[in-house]
Design a protein around this motif. Sequence first.
Motif, PDB file in Angstrom:
ATOM      1  N   ALA A  99      -3.805   0.408  -3.752  1.00 21.13           N
ATOM      2  CA  ALA A  99      -4.060   1.699  -3.103  1.00 21.13           C
ATOM      3  C   ALA A  99      -3.258   2.817  -3.766  1.00 21.13           C
ATOM      4  O   ALA A  99      -3.752   3.935  -3.941  1.00 21.13           O
ATOM      5  CB  ALA A  99      -3.724   1.614  -1.616  1.00 21.13           C
ATOM      6  N   ILE A 100      -2.024   2.515  -4.146  1.00 24.37           N
ATOM      7  CA  ILE A 100      -1.188   3.493  -4.851  1.00 24.37           C
ATOM      8  C   ILE A 100      -1.838   3.846  -6.189  1.00 24.37           C
ATOM      9  O   ILE A 100      -1.985   5.023  -6.530  1.00 24.37           O
ATOM     10  CB  ILE A 100       0.248   2.954  -5.048  1.00 24.37           C
ATOM     11  N   ARG A 101      -2.249   2.824  -6.942  1.00 24.47           N
ATOM     12  CA  ARG A 101      -2.910   3.074  -8.235  1.00 24.47           C
ATOM     13  C   ARG A 101      -4.200   3.868  -8.051  1.00 24.47           C
ATOM     14  O   ARG A 101      -4.548   4.692  -8.890  1.00 24.47           O
ATOM     15  CB  ARG A 101      -3.213   1.757  -8.944  1.00 24.47           C
ATOM     16  N   LYS A 102      -4.896   3.619  -6.958  1.00 22.24           N
ATOM     17  CA  LYS A 102      -6.179   4.268  -6.676  1.00 22.24           C
ATOM     18  C   LYS A 102      -5.997   5.719  -6.236  1.00 22.24           C
ATOM     19  O   LYS A 102      -6.932   6.512  -6.281  1.00 22.24           O
ATOM     20  CB  LYS A 102      -6.915   3.453  -5.594  1.00 22.24           C
ATOM     21  N   GLY A 103      -4.794   6.079  -5.796  1.00 22.61           N
ATOM     22  CA  GLY A 103      -4.536   7.442  -5.346  1.00 22.61           C
ATOM     23  C   GLY A 103      -4.914   7.701  -3.898  1.00 22.61           C
ATOM     24  O   GLY A 103      -5.193   8.831  -3.504  1.00 22.61           O
ATOM     25  N   ALA A 104      -4.924   6.648  -3.083  1.00 30.43           N
ATOM     26  CA  ALA A 104      -5.235   6.801  -1.653  1.00 30.43           C
ATOM     27  C   ALA A 104      -4.178   7.692  -1.002  1.00 30.43           C
ATOM     28  O   ALA A 104      -3.051   7.816  -1.489  1.00 30.43           O
ATOM     29  CB  ALA A 104      -5.272   5.436  -0.975  1.00 30.43           C
ATOM     30  N   LYS A 105      -4.539   8.288   0.126  1.00 28.77           N
ATOM     31  CA  LYS A 105      -3.614   9.163   0.840  1.00 28.77           C
ATOM     32  C   LYS A 105      -2.841   8.435   1.935  1.00 28.77           C
ATOM     33  O   LYS A 105      -1.753   8.847   2.302  1.00 28.77           O
ATOM     34  CB  LYS A 105      -4.382  10.332   1.457  1.00 28.77           C
ATOM     35  N   ALA A 106      -3.447   7.365   2.475  1.00 31.45           N
ATOM     36  CA  ALA A 106      -2.814   6.670   3.601  1.00 31.45           C
ATOM     37  C   ALA A 106      -3.149   5.185   3.593  1.00 31.45           C
ATOM     38  O   ALA A 106      -4.221   4.781   3.154  1.00 31.45           O
ATOM     39  CB  ALA A 106      -3.258   7.287   4.926  1.00 31.45           C
ATOM     40  N   ILE A 107      -2.212   4.405   4.097  1.00 31.79           N
ATOM     41  CA  ILE A 107      -2.381   2.967   4.319  1.00 31.79           C
ATOM     42  C   ILE A 107      -2.390   2.768   5.822  1.00 31.79           C
ATOM     43  O   ILE A 107      -1.526   3.291   6.526  1.00 31.79           O
ATOM     44  CB  ILE A 107      -1.196   2.164   3.731  1.00 31.79           C
ATOM     45  N   TRP A 108      -3.364   2.005   6.300  1.00 38.64           N
ATOM     46  CA  TRP A 108      -3.422   1.695   7.732  1.00 38.64           C
ATOM     47  C   TRP A 108      -3.481   0.181   7.875  1.00 38.64           C
ATOM     48  O   TRP A 108      -4.444  -0.447   7.474  1.00 38.64           O
ATOM     49  CB  TRP A 108      -4.666   2.310   8.361  1.00 38.64           C
ATOM     50  N   MET A 109      -2.420  -0.405   8.411  1.00 37.18           N
ATOM     51  CA  MET A 109      -2.387  -1.846   8.661  1.00 37.18           C
ATOM     52  C   MET A 109      -2.775  -2.075  10.121  1.00 37.18           C
ATOM     53  O   MET A 109      -2.140  -1.549  11.026  1.00 37.18           O
ATOM     54  CB  MET A 109      -0.997  -2.412   8.387  1.00 37.18           C
ATOM     55  N   GLN A 110      -3.829  -2.845  10.322  1.00 34.91           N
ATOM     56  CA  GLN A 110      -4.358  -3.091  11.658  1.00 34.91           C
ATOM     57  C   GLN A 110      -3.349  -3.844  12.537  1.00 34.91           C
ATOM     58  O   GLN A 110      -2.324  -4.320  12.053  1.00 34.91           O
ATOM     59  CB  GLN A 110      -5.661  -3.880  11.558  1.00 34.91           C
ATOM     60  N   GLU A 111      -3.646  -3.964  13.806  1.00 40.74           N
ATOM     61  CA  GLU A 111      -2.767  -4.667  14.744  1.00 40.74           C
ATOM     62  C   GLU A 111      -2.445  -6.059  14.220  1.00 40.74           C
ATOM     63  O   GLU A 111      -3.332  -6.785  13.783  1.00 40.74           O
ATOM     64  CB  GLU A 111      -3.436  -4.779  16.117  1.00 40.74           C
ATOM     65  N   GLY A 112      -1.172  -6.395  14.263  1.00 37.37           N
ATOM     66  CA  GLY A 112      -0.732  -7.706  13.802  1.00 37.37           C
ATOM     67  C   GLY A 112      -0.448  -7.771  12.307  1.00 37.37           C
ATOM     68  O   GLY A 112       0.056  -8.767  11.816  1.00 37.37           O
ATOM     69  N   VAL A 113      -0.778  -6.715  11.583  1.00 29.11           N
ATOM     70  CA  VAL A 113      -0.528  -6.678  10.139  1.00 29.11           C
ATOM     71  C   VAL A 113       0.736  -5.844   9.908  1.00 29.11           C
ATOM     72  O   VAL A 113       0.755  -4.640  10.152  1.00 29.11           O
ATOM     73  CB  VAL A 113      -1.726  -6.084   9.360  1.00 29.11           C
ATOM     74  N   ILE A 114       1.781  -6.543   9.449  1.00 27.04           N
ATOM     75  CA  ILE A 114       3.091  -5.908   9.267  1.00 27.04           C
ATOM     76  C   ILE A 114       3.669  -6.355   7.931  1.00 27.04           C
ATOM     77  O   ILE A 114       3.710  -7.552   7.642  1.00 27.04           O
ATOM     78  CB  ILE A 114       4.053  -6.321  10.404  1.00 27.04           C
ATOM     79  N   HIS A 115       4.095  -5.378   7.127  1.00 24.05           N
ATOM     80  CA  HIS A 115       4.750  -5.697   5.858  1.00 24.05           C
ATOM     81  C   HIS A 115       5.655  -4.524   5.502  1.00 24.05           C
ATOM     82  O   HIS A 115       5.204  -3.519   4.946  1.00 24.05           O
ATOM     83  CB  HIS A 115       3.719  -5.958   4.767  1.00 24.05           C
ATOM     84  N   GLU A 116       6.927  -4.646   5.857  1.00 23.57           N
ATOM     85  CA  GLU A 116       7.890  -3.553   5.670  1.00 23.57           C
ATOM     86  C   GLU A 116       8.048  -3.153   4.203  1.00 23.57           C
ATOM     87  O   GLU A 116       8.108  -1.967   3.887  1.00 23.57           O
ATOM     88  CB  GLU A 116       9.251  -3.930   6.266  1.00 23.57           C
ATOM     89  N   GLU A 117       8.149  -4.131   3.305  1.00 27.82           N
ATOM     90  CA  GLU A 117       8.334  -3.813   1.883  1.00 27.82           C
ATOM     91  C   GLU A 117       7.146  -3.018   1.351  1.00 27.82           C
ATOM     92  O   GLU A 117       7.305  -2.020   0.637  1.00 27.82           O
ATOM     93  CB  GLU A 117       8.511  -5.091   1.058  1.00 27.82           C
TER      94      GLU A 117
END
Length: 136
Positions: free
Chosen positions: A91-109
């Motif tokens: 997503a970073i390489r693609k130039g997205a503006k936002a990341i949305w992790m759905q309920e239960g999806v957690i990744h701090e790093e």
Amino acid sequence: MATPEKESITKILASAKTIAVVGLSGKPYRASFGVSETLQSSGYRIFPVNPNESKVLGEKCYARLEDIPEKIDIVDIFRRSEFVLEIVEAAIRKGAKAIWMQEGVIHEEAAERARAAGLEVVMDRCILKDHRKLLS
């Protein structure tokens, strides 16, 4: 776990036009299908990302984020947490503006990497629930 405030989430949802849904299933009983179908009917352009599907919700399905030929505003992740880091890096390489992790999806790093690259991050929240609550 830092999550953007209500105003920030509202801004993300209100300004977005395109959403890449990573892990979007063609099975109508899956959460990813129902969420995406409702977002699509609310006016968002949905880009399904799933190497096991060819078309979902009338849209061509892409194997990877990098294969989508258009700009993406939100990358909505319906995958298990262990797959999130590679999705965020794409997503970073693609130039997205936002990341949305759905309920239960957690990744701090992954969240920290995205924020460091200038992306907004929403983690462990349902995009549809927030859309209904904040924009309906």
